[in-house]
Every structure is written in structure tokens, then in C-alpha cells.
Write a protein that holds these residues in place. Sequence first.
Motif, PDB file in Angstrom:
ATOM      1  N   LEU A 139       0.719  -1.350   0.003  1.00  0.00           N
ATOM      2  CA  LEU A 139       0.075   0.000  -0.102  1.00  0.00           C
ATOM      3  C   LEU A 139       0.795   1.315   0.033  1.00  0.00           C
ATOM      4  CD1 LEU A 139      -2.737  -0.969   2.914  1.00  0.00           C
ATOM      5  CD2 LEU A 139      -2.889  -0.982   0.469  1.00  0.00           C
ATOM      6  N   GLN A 140       0.458   2.206  -0.629  1.00  0.00           N
ATOM      7  CA  GLN A 140       1.177   3.566  -0.664  1.00  0.00           C
ATOM      8  C   GLN A 140       0.289   4.600  -0.215  1.00  0.00           C
ATOM      9  OE1 GLN A 140       4.350   3.585  -2.030  1.00  0.00           O
ATOM     10  NE2 GLN A 140       4.306   1.355  -2.105  1.00  0.00           N
ATOM     11  N   VAL A 141       1.051   5.628   0.361  1.00  0.00           N
ATOM     12  CA  VAL A 141       0.561   6.967   0.712  1.00  0.00           C
ATOM     13  C   VAL A 141      -0.877   7.183   1.238  1.00  0.00           C
ATOM     14  CG1 VAL A 141       0.579   9.302   0.107  1.00  0.00           C
ATOM     15  CG2 VAL A 141       1.762   7.713  -1.189  1.00  0.00           C
ATOM     16  N   LYS A 142      -1.645   7.521   0.842  1.00  0.00           N
ATOM     17  CA  LYS A 142      -3.108   7.667   1.067  1.00  0.00           C
ATOM     18  C   LYS A 142      -3.679   6.501   1.808  1.00  0.00           C
ATOM     19  CE  LYS A 142      -7.469  10.004   0.333  1.00  0.00           C
ATOM     20  NZ  LYS A 142      -8.288  10.652  -0.589  1.00  0.00           N
ATOM     21  N   GLN A 143      -3.800   5.339   0.684  1.00  0.00           N
ATOM     22  CA  GLN A 143      -4.380   4.194   1.061  1.00  0.00           C
ATOM     23  C   GLN A 143      -3.780   3.449   2.339  1.00  0.00           C
ATOM     24  OE1 GLN A 143      -4.705   1.642  -2.290  1.00  0.00           O
ATOM     25  NE2 GLN A 143      -6.085   3.005  -3.300  1.00  0.00           N
ATOM     26  N   ARG A 144      -2.482   3.697   2.231  1.00  0.00           N
ATOM     27  CA  ARG A 144      -1.831   3.126   3.398  1.00  0.00           C
ATOM     28  C   ARG A 144      -2.154   3.695   4.655  1.00  0.00           C
ATOM     29  NH1 ARG A 144       3.587   0.049   3.372  1.00  0.00           N
ATOM     30  NH2 ARG A 144       4.267   0.078   5.647  1.00  0.00           N
ATOM     31  N   GLN A 145      -2.217   4.874   4.532  1.00  0.00           N
ATOM     32  CA  GLN A 145      -2.525   5.609   5.855  1.00  0.00           C
ATOM     33  C   GLN A 145      -4.125   5.347   6.226  1.00  0.00           C
ATOM     34  OE1 GLN A 145      -0.365   7.889   7.525  1.00  0.00           O
ATOM     35  NE2 GLN A 145      -2.248   7.886   9.345  1.00  0.00           N
ATOM     36  N   LEU A 146      -5.151   5.386   5.287  1.00  0.00           N
ATOM     37  CA  LEU A 146      -6.249   5.023   5.702  1.00  0.00           C
ATOM     38  C   LEU A 146      -6.540   3.719   6.264  1.00  0.00           C
ATOM     39  CD1 LEU A 146      -8.217   6.718   2.934  1.00  0.00           C
ATOM     40  CD2 LEU A 146      -8.077   7.674   5.042  1.00  0.00           C
ATOM     41  N   TRP A 147      -5.714   2.682   5.584  1.00  0.00           N
ATOM     42  CA  TRP A 147      -5.943   1.125   6.176  1.00  0.00           C
ATOM     43  C   TRP A 147      -5.186   1.172   7.383  1.00  0.00           C
ATOM     44  CZ3 TRP A 147      -8.887  -2.648   5.108  1.00  0.00           C
ATOM     45  CH2 TRP A 147      -9.472  -2.781   3.846  1.00  0.00           C
ATOM     46  N   LEU A 148      -4.354   1.857   7.826  1.00  0.00           N
ATOM     47  CA  LEU A 148      -3.616   1.827   8.933  1.00  0.00           C
ATOM     48  C   LEU A 148      -4.441   2.437  10.069  1.00  0.00           C
ATOM     49  CD1 LEU A 148      -1.113   1.424  10.718  1.00  0.00           C
ATOM     50  CD2 LEU A 148      -0.106   3.530  10.326  1.00  0.00           C
ATOM     51  N   ASP A 149      -5.092   3.752   9.838  1.00  0.00           N
ATOM     52  CA  ASP A 149      -5.958   4.179  10.695  1.00  0.00           C
ATOM     53  C   ASP A 149      -7.274   3.186  11.035  1.00  0.00           C
ATOM     54  OD1 ASP A 149      -4.816   6.588  10.474  1.00  0.00           O
ATOM     55  OD2 ASP A 149      -6.097   7.579   8.943  1.00  0.00           O
ATOM     56  N   LEU A 150      -7.799   2.495   9.998  1.00  0.00           N
ATOM     57  CA  LEU A 150      -8.853   1.572  10.226  1.00  0.00           C
ATOM     58  C   LEU A 150      -8.253   0.628  11.126  1.00  0.00           C
ATOM     59  CD1 LEU A 150     -11.607   0.558   9.947  1.00  0.00           C
ATOM     60  CD2 LEU A 150     -10.836  -0.726   7.617  1.00  0.00           C
ATOM     61  N   LEU A 151      -7.146   0.002  10.848  1.00  0.00           N
ATOM     62  CA  LEU A 151      -6.625  -1.252  11.539  1.00  0.00           C
ATOM     63  C   LEU A 151      -6.337  -1.079  13.019  1.00  0.00           C
ATOM     64  CD1 LEU A 151      -4.888  -2.934   8.640  1.00  0.00           C
ATOM     65  CD2 LEU A 151      -6.694  -3.744   9.524  1.00  0.00           C
ATOM     66  N   PHE A 152      -5.940   0.179  13.125  1.00  0.00           N
ATOM     67  CA  PHE A 152      -5.644   0.890  14.395  1.00  0.00           C
ATOM     68  C   PHE A 152      -7.030   0.744  15.303  1.00  0.00           C
ATOM     69  CE2 PHE A 152      -5.184   4.717  17.373  1.00  0.00           C
ATOM     70  CZ  PHE A 152      -4.434   3.879  18.307  1.00  0.00           C
ATOM     71  N   GLU A 153      -8.143   1.475  14.657  1.00  0.00           N
ATOM     72  CA  GLU A 153      -9.310   1.492  15.115  1.00  0.00           C
ATOM     73  C   GLU A 153      -9.851   0.210  15.630  1.00  0.00           C
ATOM     74  OE1 GLU A 153     -13.871   3.020  13.962  1.00  0.00           O
ATOM     75  OE2 GLU A 153     -12.197   3.464  12.845  1.00  0.00           O
ATOM     76  N   ILE A 154      -9.438  -1.054  14.928  1.00  0.00           N
ATOM     77  CA  ILE A 154     -10.284  -2.151  15.334  1.00  0.00           C
ATOM     78  C   ILE A 154      -9.240  -3.227  16.093  1.00  0.00           C
ATOM     79  CG2 ILE A 154     -12.043  -2.046  13.178  1.00  0.00           C
ATOM     80  CD1 ILE A 154      -9.810  -4.388  11.968  1.00  0.00           C
ATOM     81  N   SER A 155      -8.102  -2.622  16.440  1.00  0.00           N
ATOM     82  CA  SER A 155      -7.099  -3.545  16.851  1.00  0.00           C
ATOM     83  C   SER A 155      -7.365  -3.818  18.369  1.00  0.00           C
ATOM     84  CB  SER A 155      -5.734  -2.801  16.927  1.00  0.00           C
ATOM     85  OG  SER A 155      -5.766  -1.621  17.590  1.00  0.00           O
ATOM     86  N   THR A 156      -8.229  -3.360  19.093  1.00  0.00           N
ATOM     87  CA  THR A 156      -8.658  -3.952  20.178  1.00  0.00           C
ATOM     88  C   THR A 156     -10.063  -4.468  20.358  1.00  0.00           C
ATOM     89  OG1 THR A 156      -9.752  -1.610  20.881  1.00  0.00           O
ATOM     90  CG2 THR A 156      -7.400  -2.059  21.599  1.00  0.00           C
TER      91      THR A 156
END
Length: 300
Positions: free
Chosen positions: A263-280
Motif C-alpha cells: 500500500l502507498q501513501v493515502k491508502q496505506r494511511q487510511l488502512w492503518l487508521d482503520l486497523l488501529f481502530e479495530i485492533s482492540t
Amino acid sequence: MIDDGIDDGIDDGIDDGIDDGIDDGIDDGIIDDVSDIAFYYNSDPGREHERLERHQLEHDLTWRYLDTYLPPPGSILEIGAGTGRYTLELAKRGYRLTAVDLSAALLEECRKNIESVGLERQVRLVVADARDLSEVTEKDFDAVLLMGPLYHLIEEADRKAALKEAYDRLRDGGVIFSALISRFGIMGDLMKDIPGWIEDQAEVRSLLGRGKRPDDAPRGGFRGYFVHISEIAPLHEAAGFETLMLAGIEPAISADDESYNKLQVKQRQLWLDLLFEISTEGSILGASRHLLYIGRKRST
């Protein structure tokens, strides 16, 4: 492969600037001989440094939690520092670190990495067993990173000993970050990389029931303890920590690292945001290979 990035070190000598805190024998309170684990890491010190290049989500989400819970720049005890993937960046951010590892070879690589950017005055390196940190006399660290030792200590008493050593070196209110490997989160890697593992039913049943290899299994390679989610908070709380959170730091990807890595730039950031949100999210915690516990030392 059960976590293919944990390295081993052959201790032919300790270079200048690295304190040797490992005794020749096994201390009275230590149960398991982990010399095979030291050998595993010493034999290929580059393997662990490269591991986080393959497991980029683990690295990125760990940093999200470090950024969220670490106190402002102060002192950190990093137990299981390896080649310094976290050490280096933390030093750049102004933290003072005592970096500990069982493997002299890994710490030698860490020393080279730290010196290459001129930050050696901020980092003390100590070769030591997580269960005996007598070489580390400070008792007022702001944070402890226990990133690796708990999944190499297959006996519960040894895991408790490592947590006690960490607890004793934190100031009141100091924060601990503990990394663990999930018993069920590794199934995707096993199916992908060593599908024949399933044919050894003694090994399968031992992992599912006890989180480790059969007692009569030969030593060597990655010998570890794979935790059940239900154990983690009670283990830390028995040592005196207040639980802040528990997260899966590779949520929803199983053994598919590459889809995130590319993943690059914007998509990577958005996926990281989502995965952080659901990580707990409790329903998927155990499906993550690596887990991160964060706790606080209660005030005395």
C-alpha cells in the motif's frame, strides 16, 4: 516458520560499550535454560532486523501505540532490543535508553546502528537475561518495552520473573509495553509456510493445549510460548500492573503481509487508521499473530 524474525547470537566476546550481564550459570530463580534461544539469534543477527521489513503492519501499529502511550522524552528500559529497530528511532526522538538483549550479536548490530547516527551517548547496551536484570540498577525508568522475551520464556514462572524485573525498574506510574504471540494467530503462517506441521498431532495438541512444543521435542530454531488471550492481563496484573489496553497489532491480515506492505501513501494511511481502530476489538484479538499489552505501574 513460527515468527521468522527472531535472531540468535554467538557470544565470542562482548565488544567495548556493551555490558555483559549474563552469568555463566542459571540463577536459582530461573527455570529454563535459554542458551538455545541465544544461539538462534546469534547465528544470524540480520534476520531480526529484516523481519519488520516483512511485517510492516506490526511495526506501524506498534508505533501508533508507542506514540499514544509513551510519556514525553525521558528514560526507557528496552528489554529485547535486538538490532535497535525501535531503539534508534526513540533515541532520535530524544529518549535515553538502556537497551538489553540476550544476544550479544544483536546488540553489536544495535551498537553499529546507533553509532552510525551519532546517538551512542543516549543508549547504554547491556547483554542480559530478561529474568535477571541485576546489571540494570536504575529503578526510575519512565517506560519499559518488553518486546520479545515473554514469547521465548516457555515456563510461567520465568515469564513472571521477567515481569517482576521490569516492574522493579519502573517509576510509579511508569508504562510497560509487552509483546506476545497469539496461540491461534500463528495458524495462517503455519498453513502457509509449513503445512506439514499439521501431520504431527503431538505437536498440534501441545500447542493448542499448552502453548508450546511437547516437552521431549528437540531444542533449536524458534522455541517459544504462544499465549492465550485470557492469560495476558492476569499475568501482568499479578505483577502489579494496571491494565490500560490489549491490542492485536496485525489485525485481520492472518499471514498476508504483502497486501499491506504494498500500500502507498493515502491508502496505506487510511488502512492503518482503520486497523488501529479495530485492533482492540475483542472478537478478533486472538487472530492477530502479535499482541501488545500496555499497562501502568500502580503507585505505592
